[in-house]
Design an enzyme around this catalytic site. Sequence first.
Site, PDB file in Angstrom:
ATOM      1  CG  ASP A  30       7.883 -21.112  -8.225  1.00 24.95           C
ATOM      2  OD1 ASP A  30       7.081 -21.173  -7.221  1.00 24.95           O
ATOM      3  OD2 ASP A  30       8.628 -22.296  -8.319  1.00 24.95           O
ATOM      4  CB  ILE A  31      13.098 -21.705  -8.316  1.00 28.73           C
ATOM      5  CG1 ILE A  31      14.752 -22.050  -8.807  1.00 28.73           C
ATOM      6  CG2 ILE A  31      12.783 -22.416  -7.254  1.00 28.73           C
ATOM      7  CD1 ILE A  31      15.521 -21.668  -7.925  1.00 28.73           C
ATOM      8  CG  ASN A  86      -0.337 -22.850  -0.629  1.00 29.68           C
ATOM      9  OD1 ASN A  86      -1.279 -23.119  -1.128  1.00 29.68           O
ATOM     10  ND2 ASN A  86       0.857 -23.340  -1.586  1.00 29.68           N
ATOM     11  CG  HIS A  99       4.739 -17.453  -1.746  1.00 29.74           C
ATOM     12  ND1 HIS A  99       5.281 -17.489  -0.554  1.00 29.74           N
ATOM     13  CD2 HIS A  99       4.477 -18.527  -2.150  1.00 29.74           C
ATOM     14  CE1 HIS A  99       5.158 -18.618  -0.114  1.00 29.74           C
ATOM     15  NE2 HIS A  99       4.554 -19.340  -1.316  1.00 29.74           N
ATOM     16  CG  HIS A 101       1.629 -20.101  -5.913  1.00 34.60           C
ATOM     17  ND1 HIS A 101       2.860 -20.564  -6.104  1.00 34.60           N
ATOM     18  CD2 HIS A 101       1.820 -20.227  -4.613  1.00 34.60           C
ATOM     19  CE1 HIS A 101       3.789 -21.214  -5.114  1.00 34.60           C
ATOM     20  NE2 HIS A 101       2.975 -20.754  -4.041  1.00 34.60           N
TER      21      HIS A 101
HETATM   22  P1  AMP Z   1       4.774 -22.571  -1.518  1.00 39.76           P
HETATM   23  O1  AMP Z   1       4.760 -24.028  -0.980  1.00 39.76           O
HETATM   24  O2  AMP Z   1       3.133 -21.934  -1.461  1.00 39.76           O
HETATM   25  O3  AMP Z   1       5.258 -21.828   0.089  1.00 39.76           O
HETATM   26  O4  AMP Z   1       5.454 -22.016  -2.347  1.00 39.76           O
HETATM   27  C1  AMP Z   1       7.034 -21.743  -2.296  1.00 39.76           C
HETATM   28  C2  AMP Z   1       7.301 -21.475  -3.646  1.00 39.76           C
HETATM   29  O5  AMP Z   1       8.530 -20.915  -3.833  1.00 39.76           O
HETATM   30  C3  AMP Z   1       7.244 -22.744  -4.471  1.00 39.76           C
HETATM   31  O6  AMP Z   1       6.681 -22.978  -5.543  1.00 39.76           O
HETATM   32  C4  AMP Z   1       9.143 -22.884  -4.696  1.00 39.76           C
HETATM   33  O7  AMP Z   1       9.304 -23.733  -6.077  1.00 39.76           O
HETATM   34  C5  AMP Z   1       9.552 -21.524  -5.035  1.00 39.76           C
HETATM   35  N1  AMP Z   1      10.324 -20.934  -4.475  1.00 39.76           N
HETATM   36  C6  AMP Z   1      11.346 -21.265  -3.615  1.00 39.76           C
HETATM   37  N2  AMP Z   1      12.536 -20.867  -3.563  1.00 39.76           N
HETATM   38  C7  AMP Z   1      12.511 -20.170  -4.723  1.00 39.76           C
HETATM   39  C8  AMP Z   1      13.624 -19.218  -5.233  1.00 39.76           C
HETATM   40  N3  AMP Z   1      14.934 -19.126  -4.901  1.00 39.76           N
HETATM   41  N4  AMP Z   1      13.426 -18.593  -6.398  1.00 39.76           N
HETATM   42  C9  AMP Z   1      11.931 -18.553  -6.773  1.00 39.76           C
HETATM   43  N5  AMP Z   1      11.059 -19.627  -6.353  1.00 39.76           N
HETATM   44  C10 AMP Z   1      11.326 -20.296  -5.374  1.00 39.76           C
END
Ligand code: AMP
Length: 141
Positions: A30-31, A86, A99, A101
């Site tokens: 995760d970024i 989520n 996704h 987590h």
């Molecule tokens: P959610 O809020 O469950 O949809 O989680 C989305 C997740 O994606 C968050 O934890 C972000 O930090 C992560 N995210 C968004 N863009 C990227 C990216 N380019 N690379 C890795 N993780 C990302």
Amino acid sequence: MSTCIFCQIIEGTIPSAKIYEDEHVYAFMDIMPVTKGHVLLIPKKHIENIYDFSEEQAARLFAAAPKIANVLKAEFNPAGMNLLNNNGAPAGQSVFHFHLHFVPRYDETDGFQPTWETKQSKYTPERIQELAAVLRAKLQN
Ligand code: AMP
Ligand code: ZN
């Protein structure tokens, strides 16, 4: 080119810190990690949320989950691990490509704070049974 950010990661048009991939799934850091080792596991096919999976697609995704959890456990020695998904904006979904987590947990102050209001529930045992009966009838059809 895809407009979905996670599809772009799979296509390689935007960078990611990949840790694993097979024919069907892709796992990367995760970024904005909430704890050390926060990983996302996604299907390579664009599937928006849990409702859109076939049983086979779901099985393929979850088949990789123990492998991801175990490498995090072996490498970072967390005290616990939360798996979280989520679905829909009100549930906290911000990227609309499914996704899962993986959040390794170290202690109560590690940055991740799931809250469950389990000490006081407004649902009585009778109401819970009623709700179960409705769902059971639907699932058995
Ligand atoms: P959610 O809020 O469950 O949809 O989680 C989305 C997740 O994606 C968050 O934890 C972000 O930090 C992560 N995210 C968004 N863009 C990227 C990216 N380019 N690379 C890795 N993780 C990302
Ligand atoms: Zn996508």
